[in-house]
Each structure stands twice: as C-alpha cells, then as structure tokens.
Design a protein around this motif. Structure first.
Motif, PDB file in Angstrom:
ATOM      1  N   LYS A   1       0.847  -1.205  -0.023  1.00 20.09           N
ATOM      2  CA  LYS A   1      -0.161  -0.108  -0.018  1.00 20.09           C
ATOM      3  C   LYS A   1       0.693   1.322   0.095  1.00 20.09           C
ATOM      4  CE  LYS A   1      -4.106  -2.143   2.341  1.00 20.09           C
ATOM      5  NZ  LYS A   1      -3.433  -3.422   2.124  1.00 20.09           N
ATOM      6  N   LEU A   2       2.094   1.244   0.768  1.00 15.98           N
ATOM      7  CA  LEU A   2       2.768   2.246   0.750  1.00 15.98           C
ATOM      8  C   LEU A   2       4.058   2.116  -0.229  1.00 15.98           C
ATOM      9  CD1 LEU A   2       3.424   2.677   4.529  1.00 15.98           C
ATOM     10  CD2 LEU A   2       1.925   4.255   2.986  1.00 15.98           C
ATOM     11  N   PRO A   3       4.738   3.218  -0.840  1.00 18.08           N
ATOM     12  CA  PRO A   3       5.772   2.905  -1.808  1.00 18.08           C
ATOM     13  C   PRO A   3       6.750   2.157  -0.796  1.00 18.08           C
ATOM     14  CG  PRO A   3       4.977   5.109  -1.897  1.00 18.08           C
ATOM     15  CD  PRO A   3       4.008   4.662  -0.772  1.00 18.08           C
ATOM     16  N   ARG A   4       7.519   1.185  -1.454  1.00 22.87           N
ATOM     17  CA  ARG A   4       8.678   0.634  -0.725  1.00 22.87           C
ATOM     18  C   ARG A   4       9.556   1.308   0.115  1.00 22.87           C
ATOM     19  NH1 ARG A   4      10.084  -4.655  -4.907  1.00 22.87           N
ATOM     20  NH2 ARG A   4       8.121  -5.194  -4.919  1.00 22.87           N
ATOM     21  N   GLY A   5       9.790   2.324  -0.307  1.00 19.53           N
ATOM     22  CA  GLY A   5      10.873   3.145   0.468  1.00 19.53           C
ATOM     23  C   GLY A   5      10.322   3.758   1.536  1.00 19.53           C
ATOM     24  N   LEU A   6       9.167   4.133   1.488  1.00 16.23           N
ATOM     25  CA  LEU A   6       8.395   4.649   2.392  1.00 16.23           C
ATOM     26  C   LEU A   6       7.839   3.658   3.819  1.00 16.23           C
ATOM     27  CD1 LEU A   6       6.942   7.283   3.944  1.00 16.23           C
ATOM     28  CD2 LEU A   6       4.766   6.852   2.424  1.00 16.23           C
ATOM     29  N   HIS A   7       7.542   2.674   3.158  1.00 17.11           N
ATOM     30  CA  HIS A   7       7.348   1.487   4.016  1.00 17.11           C
ATOM     31  C   HIS A   7       8.815   0.928   4.722  1.00 17.11           C
ATOM     32  CE1 HIS A   7       6.431  -2.712   5.042  1.00 17.11           C
ATOM     33  NE2 HIS A   7       5.129  -2.312   5.379  1.00 17.11           N
ATOM     34  N   LEU A   8       9.773   0.878   4.116  1.00 19.10           N
ATOM     35  CA  LEU A   8      10.882   0.722   4.832  1.00 19.10           C
ATOM     36  C   LEU A   8      11.240   1.851   6.046  1.00 19.10           C
ATOM     37  CD1 LEU A   8      13.719  -0.780   5.138  1.00 19.10           C
ATOM     38  CD2 LEU A   8      14.772   0.514   3.404  1.00 19.10           C
ATOM     39  N   ALA A   9      11.026   2.942   5.661  1.00 23.71           N
ATOM     40  CA  ALA A   9      11.193   4.198   6.673  1.00 23.71           C
ATOM     41  C   ALA A   9      10.559   3.836   7.791  1.00 23.71           C
ATOM     42  CB  ALA A   9      10.751   5.530   6.032  1.00 23.71           C
ATOM     43  N   THR A  10       9.086   3.074   7.810  1.00 23.67           N
ATOM     44  CA  THR A  10       8.280   2.896   8.842  1.00 23.67           C
ATOM     45  C   THR A  10       8.880   2.077   9.901  1.00 23.67           C
ATOM     46  OG1 THR A  10       7.030   1.229   7.873  1.00 23.67           O
ATOM     47  CG2 THR A  10       6.299   3.413   7.364  1.00 23.67           C
ATOM     48  N   ILE A  11       9.804   1.070   9.311  1.00 22.84           N
ATOM     49  CA  ILE A  11      10.219   0.235  10.272  1.00 22.84           C
ATOM     50  C   ILE A  11      11.438   0.573  10.674  1.00 22.84           C
ATOM     51  CG2 ILE A  11      11.562  -1.053   8.610  1.00 22.84           C
ATOM     52  CD1 ILE A  11       9.934  -2.605  11.726  1.00 22.84           C
ATOM     53  N   TRP A  12      12.106   1.539  10.181  1.00 17.06           N
ATOM     54  CA  TRP A  12      13.283   2.116  11.114  1.00 17.06           C
ATOM     55  C   TRP A  12      12.941   3.284  11.905  1.00 17.06           C
ATOM     56  CZ3 TRP A  12      18.090   0.412  11.418  1.00 17.06           C
ATOM     57  CH2 TRP A  12      18.607  -0.180  10.358  1.00 17.06           C
ATOM     58  N   ILE A  13      11.626   3.905  11.649  1.00 17.28           N
ATOM     59  CA  ILE A  13      11.230   4.847  12.650  1.00 17.28           C
ATOM     60  C   ILE A  13      10.561   4.194  13.764  1.00 17.28           C
ATOM     61  CG2 ILE A  13       9.314   6.487  12.876  1.00 17.28           C
ATOM     62  CD1 ILE A  13       9.660   7.367  10.115  1.00 17.28           C
ATOM     63  N   THR A  14      10.255   2.828  13.512  1.00 20.88           N
ATOM     64  CA  THR A  14       9.671   1.951  14.722  1.00 20.88           C
ATOM     65  C   THR A  14      10.784   1.720  15.577  1.00 20.88           C
ATOM     66  OG1 THR A  14       7.841   0.864  13.401  1.00 20.88           O
ATOM     67  CG2 THR A  14       8.507  -0.257  15.200  1.00 20.88           C
ATOM     68  N   VAL A  15      12.142   1.411  15.079  1.00 17.01           N
ATOM     69  CA  VAL A  15      13.203   1.106  15.839  1.00 17.01           C
ATOM     70  C   VAL A  15      13.520   2.125  16.510  1.00 17.01           C
ATOM     71  CG1 VAL A  15      15.793   0.581  15.776  1.00 17.01           C
ATOM     72  CG2 VAL A  15      14.147  -0.613  13.941  1.00 17.01           C
ATOM     73  N   ALA A  16      13.713   3.454  16.241  1.00 18.85           N
ATOM     74  CA  ALA A  16      13.808   4.804  16.792  1.00 18.85           C
ATOM     75  C   ALA A  16      13.098   4.929  17.875  1.00 18.85           C
ATOM     76  CB  ALA A  16      13.803   5.877  15.551  1.00 18.85           C
ATOM     77  N   GLY A  17      11.777   4.765  17.698  1.00 18.32           N
ATOM     78  CA  GLY A  17      10.731   4.855  18.756  1.00 18.32           C
ATOM     79  C   GLY A  17      10.894   3.815  19.914  1.00 18.32           C
ATOM     80  N   THR A  18      11.073   2.701  19.616  1.00 19.53           N
ATOM     81  CA  THR A  18      11.598   1.787  20.810  1.00 19.53           C
ATOM     82  C   THR A  18      12.736   2.126  21.583  1.00 19.53           C
ATOM     83  OG1 THR A  18      12.777   0.077  19.344  1.00 19.53           O
ATOM     84  CG2 THR A  18      10.351  -0.097  19.522  1.00 19.53           C
ATOM     85  N   TRP A  19      13.836   2.672  20.948  1.00 20.49           N
ATOM     86  CA  TRP A  19      15.011   3.084  21.431  1.00 20.49           C
ATOM     87  C   TRP A  19      14.631   4.176  22.294  1.00 20.49           C
ATOM     88  CZ3 TRP A  19      19.821   2.017  18.108  1.00 20.49           C
ATOM     89  CH2 TRP A  19      20.191   0.427  17.955  1.00 20.49           C
TER      90      TRP A  19
END
Length: 481
Positions: free
Chosen positions: A122-140
């Motif tokens: 549903k999201l562009p692949r680059g934007l979708h990839l960004a969501t998991i990296w932002i999730t990492v930043a959020g958990t940290w």
C-alpha cells in the motif's frame, strides 16, 4: 521474618513483575533492528530471501512486542498501589520522563509499527521501509525515557525540595534527561538487547540448519547473528566500563559491595576476585582467585587508584552525608553483599560465555570449513540463546539491589516508600494473582514463538511462481503476520 510484611511483599512483587516484563524488552529493542536490516537488504538487492526473513522474524518481533505492552502496563500501576509514599515524594520528577515515554515515544512507535504491518503493498517500498526504521527509533527512544527515570533513582539531579521538605520538585528537566547514569546506561542496555536478539536469531537459524531446512535463508541469518553477538558484546563491555566509572562517582557503595570490599584499598590491594569462597555475607573469606589492580582499574582507570570500602563509606554516610537516615538503617548503608557480589559476576559470566560460543560458531561455520558442523554444536548454538538474557536480568538485579537501602539514592529509603495503608495480605493476593496471570501469559507467549519458529519462513519461490514481493489479495497483512 514476617511473610505478611507489606514492604517485603511489595518488593517481591515489583521485582518479579519487572524481571518478567524485561524478558520482552531487550528482544523488542534488538529484534526490531534486525527486521529493519533484513528489509533494507531486500530493498537494496530485490532478493526475496531477505523479504522472507523480514516477514519471519517480523512475526517473532510482533508477538514479543504485544506481550511487552501487556506486561509493562502493570509496572506503572504498582507505583500507586504499593508505593504511594514514593510516588508522592518523587512523582513530580519521576513522572515527567514516564509521561514522555507514554505520550511521545510509545505512541510514536505504535503508530509506525501499525503503518509497517498494514502498509505492505500500500505504501511505496521506500516509505514502507522508513516505517520500520522509525519504529526502531521509537522503541529505543522509549527505552531512553525509562532509563532516565530509573537514573533519577540512582543519581537524583535536576530537582529541588519543596518548601515543606516532603516532596521533590522538578527544577531542570534537561538535567534529568542528561543524567550521566542514563547516558551511560542507555548504550549498555541497547548493546545487551542486540546481543540477546542476535542470540535468539542464532538459535532459530541453528535449529533449522540442524534439520537442513531453509538453508539459503538461515545460513546468512546465522552468520549475521553470530557477528552481532560478538560486536554487541564488545559494545556491552565498553559501555559497561564507562557505566562502572559513573557508578563509582555516584554510588561508591555499590562498587564496594560488588567486591565485598570492607576497607579502603589502593593499587595491588584493590584486587578483583574472579571467584571466592567464604561466608554468604562476605565478611569472612576462605579462598579467592584474585587479579591484582583490577578493581582499582575498573573503578578509576588507574592501576594504582584507590577504592573506598564498605566500612569507610558507612562511617562517611552516617556522620557526613546522610546522618538523618543512620538510625533507620542501624548505621549500615550497604546492600545484601552476596546478592551484589554474585550478580555482578554472573552478569559478566553469562555475557562472556555467549560471546565465546559466537566466536567458536563463526569459526566452525566459516565458508572454507573442512568439517561439517557436528550435531552437538547445533544444540549448543540453540541453547545459548538465553545466556545474554540471563546476563541482562542478573545485571538489573545488581543495579537495583546494589542501590539498597535507598529507593532514591541519598533522598529516600526503600522502607519509607511503601504505601502506609496497604496491608500485607492484599499485597500477597495481588502477588499471587500476578504470578498466575504471568505464568499463563508465558505459556501463550512462548507457545506462539515456538510455533512460529518451528513453522519457519515460507519456502523460496520457484521460477514459475508469482512474484512474492507483491502481496496478492489473499496475502493480506493479517495472513502475513
């Protein structure tokens, strides 16, 4: 011993629920990073094995993430239930980083983890990839706010006492967030989390490789996990060294208790015992294996440095620093020595053993290895997974028990923080209830993870199969995860 003592039961309850909750925290912190790495590899190479590894370890990450949320909610309720005096005393300061963790970091990570789960195709692949990296930043980021709150208990700063002198009030939020204990404890926590998550990945890969399953995917996962364990252990050691220096500056009694050092010692006399036989309280030593100068170096980075002993610190605390608390603790400000002594060594021992197994694993699974990996080696790789976690848990036992008898160092004794109007039998009932509920949750959690691990990732597609990078109508996120 009064088994209905509210203080004793409240401490047991908070300790058990916290340690249980922390089983899930490091796996979330570490596994989110590896899922992001796998997805990045897929994005960069278009090799579907990385996509399948992303989905497979993503399932483990999400199961663990959900359980961490459920068990973590209990922690904050206990401040009002069993530790109301502590909450009233320090709530103005302690509550601020917790509020930031809940209102900013947690919702930050929860939002983007939702986008990651439901954003496939549903999201562009680059934007979708960004969501998991932002999730990492959020958990940290969430972890940092929690550590900042805990650091205030270890080294209170950025506050002032209220006019009546019964409550700590926020004076400088920046000082609370930049507490040197938090700044050194954060990388130590992150590296140890990566080490544990990497160990889990090694165990999962080893289980499948021992059965010759999914070899094209599991071998790179195994190698990445082994290298990550070794690199993360180096990070744990270096950050732990810096944390030790800060600990000596802020809580010298904790370092003295870690070695059961009773009198001031300098240079060669400030030795570190790798193993000791003596009385449980550490007051009498029969035999020990010692490294001269090591305690001095760990405490001061000077081989000839001096380390304060328990007796000398007790005298200083009782007469100079905290005379108002001396009568309440009978002049003894030291924690339970056998707990601090052995937890400090088990913490290092578990971590070192996990790293040693990883080094051997890298050698026996190298590309040009002349012999196949023996079956017993795979079993060791599988069972080494909890070693880093055990090191983390006993490390937290050392951190919290080593602070005793303080709940806020130098400001409030633990015995003064318990709720004054809560009888012991009510705490006992809640302790039993939480224990039973957590046992049920453990069965559910580990059952789901074991089922996911045994099922393994989907087999790689053949040349005539549809492109797995595009989720078809029947491959919705609910079936992928």
């Amino acid at each position: 011993m009064d088994f209905l003592d509210p203080l004793l039961l409240a401490r047991w309850q908070f300790g058990l629920t916290t340690l249980y909750h922390f089983i899930f925290v490091p796996l979330t912190l570490g596994m989110s990073l590896f899922v992001a790495i796998f997805q990045t590899a897929w994005y960069r190479t278009a090799n579907v094995k990385w996509l399948y590894l992303t989905r497979f370890f993503g399932k483990i990450f999400l199961i663990n993430f959900a359980m961490g949320i459920v068990t973590g909610i209990v922690q904050e309720f206990q401040f009002g239930m069993n530790w109301s005096s502590y909450s009233r005393f320090v709530g103005d300061v302690f509550g601020a980083p917790l509020a930031f963790e809940g209102l900013m970091a947690f919702f930050f990570e929860a939002t983007f983890i939702g986008l990651w789960i439901f954003g496939w195709n549903k999201l562009p692949r680059g934007l979708h990839l960004a969501t998991i990296w932002i999730t990492v930043a959020g958990t940290w980021l969430s972890a940092y706010f929690i550590l900042a709150a805990n650091a205030f208990m270890q080294n209170p700063q950025g506050f002032k006492m209220s006019e009546e002198g019964h409550r700590a009030e926020m004076a400088n939020f920046g000082e609370v967030l930049t507490n040197p204990v938090a700044l050194t404890q954060f990388p130590h926590t992150i590296f140890s989390a990566i080490m544990f998550a990497a160990g889990v990945m090694v165990a999962v890969a080893a289980w499948h490789l021992s059965r010759k399953q999914h070899e094209e995917m599991m071998r790179p996962a195994l190698r990445l996990g082994l290298w990550s364990v070794v690199i993360a252990f180096a990070g744990v050691a270096l950050s732990g060294d810096q944390l030790g220096l800060v600990m000596v500056q802020t809580q010298p009694m904790k370092m003295a208790a870690a070695e059961a050092l009773f009198n001031n010692a300098c240079g060669a006399n400030a030795s570190f015992s790798l193993f000791s036989i003596g009385t449980p309280d550490g007051t009498s030593e029969i035999w020990s294996l010692r490294v001269p100068h090591l305690l001095a170096f760990l405490s001061t980075h000077d081989l000839n440095g001096c380390v304060e002993g328990i007796n000398d610190l007790n005298a200083k605390y009782a007469t100079e620093l905290f005379p108002q608390f001396a009568d309440q603790v009978d002049g003894n400000f030291a924690p339970i020595l056998w707990v601090t002594y052995w937890s400090f060594r088990w913490m290092m021992g578990f971590g070192g053993l996990a790293a040693l197994i990883a080094v051997v694993g890298l050698w026996v699974t190298r590309k040009n290895a002349k012999r196949p990996v023996a079956g017993w080696m795979w079993k060791i790789a599988i069972w080494q997974a909890p070693l880093a976690l055990l090191g983390i848990l006993v490390g937290w036992v050392f951190t919290e028990m080593g602070r005793q008898p303080w709940i806020v160092f130098g400001q409030m004794l633990t015995q003064d923080g318990v709720s004054p109007s809560v009888p012991g039998w009510t705490v006992l009932i809640s302790l039993i209830a939480f224990t039973l509920i957590y046992l049920i949750l453990a069965v559910v959690e580990f059952g789901l993870i074991f089922k996911t691990v045994k099922t393994g990732p989907d087999p790689l597609p053949g040349p005539d199969d549809p492109d797995p990078s595009d989720l078809s109508v029947d491959q919705t996120p609910s079936t992928v995860y």
